[in-house]
Design a protein around this motif. Sequence first.
Motif, PDB file in Angstrom:
ATOM      1  N   LEU A 269      -8.101   2.701   1.050  1.00 45.47           N
ATOM      2  CA  LEU A 269      -7.747   1.503   1.806  1.00 45.47           C
ATOM      3  C   LEU A 269      -8.457   0.309   1.193  1.00 45.47           C
ATOM      4  N   ALA A 274      -6.963  -3.259   6.375  1.00 47.03           N
ATOM      5  CA  ALA A 274      -6.668  -1.851   6.166  1.00 47.03           C
ATOM      6  C   ALA A 274      -7.864  -0.984   6.524  1.00 47.03           C
ATOM      7  N   LEU A 278      -6.258   0.555  10.009  1.00 53.27           N
ATOM      8  CA  LEU A 278      -5.078   1.345   9.670  1.00 53.27           C
ATOM      9  C   LEU A 278      -5.130   2.788  10.181  1.00 53.27           C
ATOM     10  N   ILE A 324       0.778   4.861   6.922  1.00 51.95           N
ATOM     11  CA  ILE A 324      -0.385   4.334   6.185  1.00 51.95           C
ATOM     12  C   ILE A 324       0.052   3.809   4.817  1.00 51.95           C
ATOM     13  N   HIS A 327       1.767   0.501   4.935  1.00 50.52           N
ATOM     14  CA  HIS A 327       0.883  -0.638   5.227  1.00 50.52           C
ATOM     15  C   HIS A 327      -0.205  -0.835   4.175  1.00 50.52           C
ATOM     16  N   GLY A 329      -1.932   1.372   2.345  1.00 53.28           N
ATOM     17  CA  GLY A 329      -2.901   2.419   2.031  1.00 53.28           C
ATOM     18  C   GLY A 329      -2.347   3.296   0.909  1.00 53.28           C
TER      19      GLY A 329
END
Lengths: 341, 227
Positions: A269, A274, A278, A324, A327, A329
């Motif tokens: 991350l 994040a 996250l 994840i 977004h 990651g």
Amino acid sequence: MITVENLVKTFRGRGETLVALDGVSLEVPQGTVCGVVGQSGAGKSTLARCVALLEKPDSGAIRVDGTDLVSLGGAALRAARRRIGVVPQGDSLLRQRTAAGNVALPLESAGAARLQRRARVLELLDLVGLADKAGAYPDQLSGGQRQRVAIARALAGSPSVLLADEPTSALDPETTASVLGVLDRARAELGVTVLIVTHDMDVVRRICDDVAVLEKGRVVEHGKVLDLVARESRTASALLPTTDQITGLSSVDSERGYGRFDRIADVTLVGFAAVGALLPEASTRFGVQLAVLGGGLTRLADTPVARFRVGLSGDRADAALDFITEHGGVVQRATREEVAA
Amino acid sequence: MKAETPWSKVFQLVLEATGDTIYMVGVATVFAALFGVPLGVLLHVTAPGGLSPQRLLHRLLSLVVDVGRSMPFIILLLAISPFTKVVSGTTLGADAAIVPLTVGAVPFVARLVDNALREVDATVVEAAVTTGASRMKIVHSVLLRESAPGLVGAIGVTLVALVGYSAMAGVVGAGGLGDLAIRYGYQRYDTRVMIASIVVLAALVIVVQFGFDRVARLLDRRRRVNA
Ligand SMILES: Nc1ncnc2c1ncn2[C@@H]1O[C@H](COP(=O)(O)OP(=O)(O)OP(=O)(O)O)[C@@H](O)[C@H]1O
Ligand SMILES: [Mg+2]
């Protein structure tokens, strides 16, 4: 900006030739800090010495702000050298001159007037936090202070690029921090482009925007630190916390080990948002249990970066991992066999 | 057994000889430094890995310096007497002795200077190179200034060595303390003159050494707390 193109440097010894740089290309954008890392003997210092115009490469180009400097000689070479500030590896201060006298050297070389020199010297000693040591001789300064004087000297001639070879080797962590702080300040306040040779990954973590990994005279990895850590790379494995350190969880079938999870994954991350939110968000949104099994948090310059090994249990574990990824990651799913190995 | 020389005569002889020695050795040292320091610098910068490597020139200079140093002074003194005559217009007296003393000391100084300059760390020189300094600038601001204590020491050593050489200058009638000690003390068994000469010679050497050490220390900014 520094551009190195296809640099080749060989050293001829008794009968045998040693290829120290084998086609090195590198670009350091204006106002950024690039770290050159690699094992001992990889060619880091040779690269730095070539860029410092102390060593003549066999072939290739070294451009500073667009001009090729490799073939220069005489007065043009000296003028080119003034555009490149160098902090050499090891003690390099004139021991018979004060800190101020050392910082004045590039100004003398450039033929600056005395009054102008003095003002500039004080300005630079102030920048490196040694205004009160102007009259001290190198032998009266600590290692870190000497290194900061060397940085001030390298910056005195208002170069557009700054080159530092192992500026923090042989310094304790606290002193290292102060030296790196000075380099960072030089970039921020003077806008210089910095190339820094180091074997200390902490230097890369703290101040480098970019990193180049040298191996046997070749660049095997080069890019933005934050990009490189987000994928599988040497930089990532060197800079990020390892995820498989936790013992006692290695047995696949044990109820207390990895065996109790539906999915195991390594998650990287990058950035405050994040790192902060996250994982819990994925957990709540998909109703999965998420346990952190290893890894940790680090900081790359101002950016927090985390790499965790997580175990997920629940029907929608895969959906949570996808979330994840969506977004920002970076998720590497591990099979049980991999984890157990 | 002949009568001892009276002390007043001894005093007069020694005084005169001291003047001759100081004159010969002083002037020769000045000239030796004048020629030897640049030669030493040249020797140093033309060396492989030096500021301005020139293999052939370096070898040639090295050879000249080493041959010069290998020459026993008494032989040099006689061998170059035609040259001495051209330079000083005479082959006798203190002025004539200055020429071989200088010629003998130049290679000596050059080697000592080369050694002193070697004490300057290569990293320090390179750092100066990267500032865009010219070679001349590096020679005087870095090489010579950084090794100034060593250079002063080298000149002191040369002075002392020349005091020794000058004893042989009696061969050309140059006078001086060494010559006095040989002529009166040794050849005429004049103990008083012998002892007086030796004492003054020793005192000269001690004073010179002390003075040069002192100056060298004053010039040295290394490892001194609270300068
Ligand atoms: N002047 C030289 N002559 C001959 N070989 C050299 C010279 N300088 C460097 N080398 C060789 O080139 C290779 C690269 O050396 P370099 O000093 O660039 O390594 P480095 O990456 O800086 O290592 P370290 O981390 O130990 O400082 C080494 O194998 C070294 O032996
Ligand atoms: Mg190195």
